[in-house]
Design a protein around this motif. Structure first.
Motif, PDB file in Angstrom:
ATOM      1  N   SER A   4       0.882  -1.198   0.021  1.00  0.00           N
ATOM      2  CA  SER A   4      -0.120   0.050   0.038  1.00  0.00           C
ATOM      3  C   SER A   4       0.974   1.321   0.068  1.00  0.00           C
ATOM      4  CB  SER A   4      -0.780  -0.128   1.274  1.00  0.00           C
ATOM      5  OG  SER A   4      -1.805   1.077   1.363  1.00  0.00           O
ATOM      6  N   SER A   5       0.601   1.962  -0.943  1.00  0.00           N
ATOM      7  CA  SER A   5       1.424   3.369  -1.015  1.00  0.00           C
ATOM      8  C   SER A   5       0.595   4.489  -0.665  1.00  0.00           C
ATOM      9  CB  SER A   5       2.010   3.632  -2.399  1.00  0.00           C
ATOM     10  OG  SER A   5       2.319   2.258  -2.707  1.00  0.00           O
ATOM     11  N   ALA A   6       0.937   5.193   0.514  1.00  0.00           N
ATOM     12  CA  ALA A   6       0.104   6.483   0.730  1.00  0.00           C
ATOM     13  C   ALA A   6       0.718   7.774  -0.282  1.00  0.00           C
ATOM     14  CB  ALA A   6       0.321   6.978   2.181  1.00  0.00           C
ATOM     15  N   GLN A   7      -0.115   8.502  -0.433  1.00  0.00           N
ATOM     16  CA  GLN A   7       0.291   9.715  -1.182  1.00  0.00           C
ATOM     17  C   GLN A   7      -0.138  11.079  -0.802  1.00  0.00           C
ATOM     18  OE1 GLN A   7      -2.235  11.843  -2.972  1.00  0.00           O
ATOM     19  NE2 GLN A   7      -0.547  12.987  -3.731  1.00  0.00           N
ATOM     20  N   ALA A  42      -4.809   7.229  -1.421  1.00  0.00           N
ATOM     21  CA  ALA A  42      -3.735   6.090  -1.414  1.00  0.00           C
ATOM     22  C   ALA A  42      -4.029   5.253  -2.599  1.00  0.00           C
ATOM     23  CB  ALA A  42      -3.507   5.426  -0.075  1.00  0.00           C
ATOM     24  N   TRP A  43      -3.080   4.588  -3.146  1.00  0.00           N
ATOM     25  CA  TRP A  43      -3.165   3.339  -4.254  1.00  0.00           C
ATOM     26  C   TRP A  43      -2.910   2.287  -3.241  1.00  0.00           C
ATOM     27  CZ3 TRP A  43      -5.851   3.887  -8.288  1.00  0.00           C
ATOM     28  CH2 TRP A  43      -5.707   4.916  -9.127  1.00  0.00           C
ATOM     29  N   THR A  44      -3.206   1.132  -3.633  1.00  0.00           N
ATOM     30  CA  THR A  44      -2.850  -0.193  -3.345  1.00  0.00           C
ATOM     31  C   THR A  44      -2.060  -0.678  -4.528  1.00  0.00           C
ATOM     32  OG1 THR A  44      -4.757  -0.803  -1.929  1.00  0.00           O
ATOM     33  CG2 THR A  44      -3.372  -2.714  -2.716  1.00  0.00           C
ATOM     34  N   TYR A  45      -0.635  -0.665  -4.203  1.00  0.00           N
ATOM     35  CA  TYR A  45       0.257  -1.181  -5.383  1.00  0.00           C
ATOM     36  C   TYR A  45       0.293  -2.768  -5.249  1.00  0.00           C
ATOM     37  CZ  TYR A  45       4.424  -1.609  -8.300  1.00  0.00           C
ATOM     38  OH  TYR A  45       5.204  -2.178  -9.087  1.00  0.00           O
ATOM     39  N   ARG A  55      11.082 -10.882 -13.570  1.00  0.00           N
ATOM     40  CA  ARG A  55       9.964  -9.974 -14.270  1.00  0.00           C
ATOM     41  C   ARG A  55       9.138  -9.454 -13.135  1.00  0.00           C
ATOM     42  NH1 ARG A  55       6.857 -11.848 -19.001  1.00  0.00           N
ATOM     43  NH2 ARG A  55       6.242  -9.714 -19.016  1.00  0.00           N
ATOM     44  N   VAL A  56       8.589  -8.208 -13.370  1.00  0.00           N
ATOM     45  CA  VAL A  56       7.770  -7.542 -12.343  1.00  0.00           C
ATOM     46  C   VAL A  56       6.360  -7.366 -13.138  1.00  0.00           C
ATOM     47  CG1 VAL A  56       7.219  -5.648 -10.872  1.00  0.00           C
ATOM     48  CG2 VAL A  56       9.647  -6.597 -10.954  1.00  0.00           C
ATOM     49  N   PHE A  57       5.322  -7.712 -12.433  1.00  0.00           N
ATOM     50  CA  PHE A  57       3.980  -7.692 -12.693  1.00  0.00           C
ATOM     51  C   PHE A  57       3.333  -6.711 -11.850  1.00  0.00           C
ATOM     52  CE2 PHE A  57       5.295 -11.736 -14.359  1.00  0.00           C
ATOM     53  CZ  PHE A  57       4.968 -11.599 -15.974  1.00  0.00           C
ATOM     54  N   GLY A  58       2.781  -5.443 -12.192  1.00  0.00           N
ATOM     55  CA  GLY A  58       2.358  -4.896 -11.067  1.00  0.00           C
ATOM     56  C   GLY A  58       1.197  -3.947 -11.670  1.00  0.00           C
ATOM     57  N   ARG A  59       0.443  -3.524 -10.577  1.00  0.00           N
ATOM     58  CA  ARG A  59      -0.837  -2.617 -11.025  1.00  0.00           C
ATOM     59  C   ARG A  59      -1.075  -1.781  -9.612  1.00  0.00           C
ATOM     60  NH1 ARG A  59      -4.258  -5.665 -13.950  1.00  0.00           N
ATOM     61  NH2 ARG A  59      -6.050  -4.274 -13.509  1.00  0.00           N
ATOM     62  N   CYS A  60      -1.644  -0.578 -10.162  1.00  0.00           N
ATOM     63  CA  CYS A  60      -2.253   0.201  -8.865  1.00  0.00           C
ATOM     64  C   CYS A  60      -3.807  -0.083  -9.026  1.00  0.00           C
ATOM     65  CB  CYS A  60      -2.005   1.837  -9.007  1.00  0.00           C
ATOM     66  SG  CYS A  60      -0.243   2.096  -8.957  1.00  0.00           S
ATOM     67  N   GLU A  61      -4.566  -0.216  -7.713  1.00  0.00           N
ATOM     68  CA  GLU A  61      -5.824  -0.408  -7.398  1.00  0.00           C
ATOM     69  C   GLU A  61      -6.264   0.508  -6.565  1.00  0.00           C
ATOM     70  OE1 GLU A  61      -7.868  -2.367  -8.927  1.00  0.00           O
ATOM     71  OE2 GLU A  61      -6.672  -4.009 -10.142  1.00  0.00           O
ATOM     72  N   VAL A  62      -7.636   0.772  -6.712  1.00  0.00           N
ATOM     73  CA  VAL A  62      -8.006   1.892  -5.557  1.00  0.00           C
ATOM     74  C   VAL A  62      -8.223   1.224  -4.152  1.00  0.00           C
ATOM     75  CG1 VAL A  62     -10.113   3.038  -4.787  1.00  0.00           C
ATOM     76  CG2 VAL A  62      -9.614   2.851  -7.221  1.00  0.00           C
TER      77      VAL A  62
END
Length: 195
Positions: A4-7, A42-45, A55-62
């Motif tokens: 989780s990434s705070a903004q 905040a986003w949930t990464y 390899r990295v697979f990533g996405r930002c979710e609400v």
């Protein structure tokens, strides 16, 4: 697997006691500043790490939950070599979105070649994606000052692309022998009589 990434918004600096005569007489005296941060959301990464190919697979979710986790797993499992592999092991912590046998069955029903493995409680360090998250924390999220959620998302995904171009598999020095020694030491402590 989830970070989780705070903004926050950039701080506003306000000189304190600007009308104070001391500041007018001695301009070199340091001024005290107030730091005001405005939380903008905040986003949930969510990210997955292929330990063999780096390899990295990533996405930002609400927000986090079953549906966002399933979207990430679907993104990975829908492409080669994972789609046609005989077995694909997913190592996850015990987050409620993918905890227990119910989650293992749910994921196995959607992707029959997926085998879910949970790390022990309080042992997320066994999951190599946590190493990637610590790199993201240091290189992207510190300091945590972003003007909007869109800027944060762009920064996370741009770093993910950049990192993937130069990434190599992590070379762990903690061996199977080290693990067995640690487990034996834990068992000895557990079996030792209380003094």
């Amino acid at each position: 697997m989830i970070k989780s990434s705070a903004q926050t918004k950039r701080p506003v600096f306000k000189p304190a006691a600007e009308n104070n005569r001391r500041y007018r007489r001695h301009p070199i005296v340091p001024r005290s500043l107030e730091h005001e941060y405005f939380r903008m959301g905040a986003w949930t990464y969510l990210a997955a790490w292929d330990v063999h190919r780096a390899r990295v697979f990533g996405r930002c979710e609400v927000k986090s939950g079953i549906a966002p986790v399933d979207r990430l797993v679907g993104e990975v499992m829908g492409q080669e070599p994972y789609k046609s592999a005989r077995r694909v092991f997913w190592i996850m912590d015990n987050c409620s979105a993918h905890r227990g046998q119910k989650a293992a069955k749910r994921l196995r029903d959607k992707w029959p070649n997926l085998i879910l493995i949970h790390t022990p409680f309080h042992a997320s360090w066994l999951n190599q994606v946590e190493i990637y998250f610590s790199i993201v924390q240091r290189k992207v999220l510190t300091p945590n000052e972003f003007s909007s959620l869109q800027v944060l998302e762009q920064r996370l995904l741009a770093f993910q692309s950049h990192y993937q171009r130069s990434a190599s598999p992590f070379n762990w020095t903690f061996t199977r022998r080290d693990l067995n020694a640690l487990l034996a030491k834990i068992d000895l402590k557990r079996l030792a009589p209380a003094a």
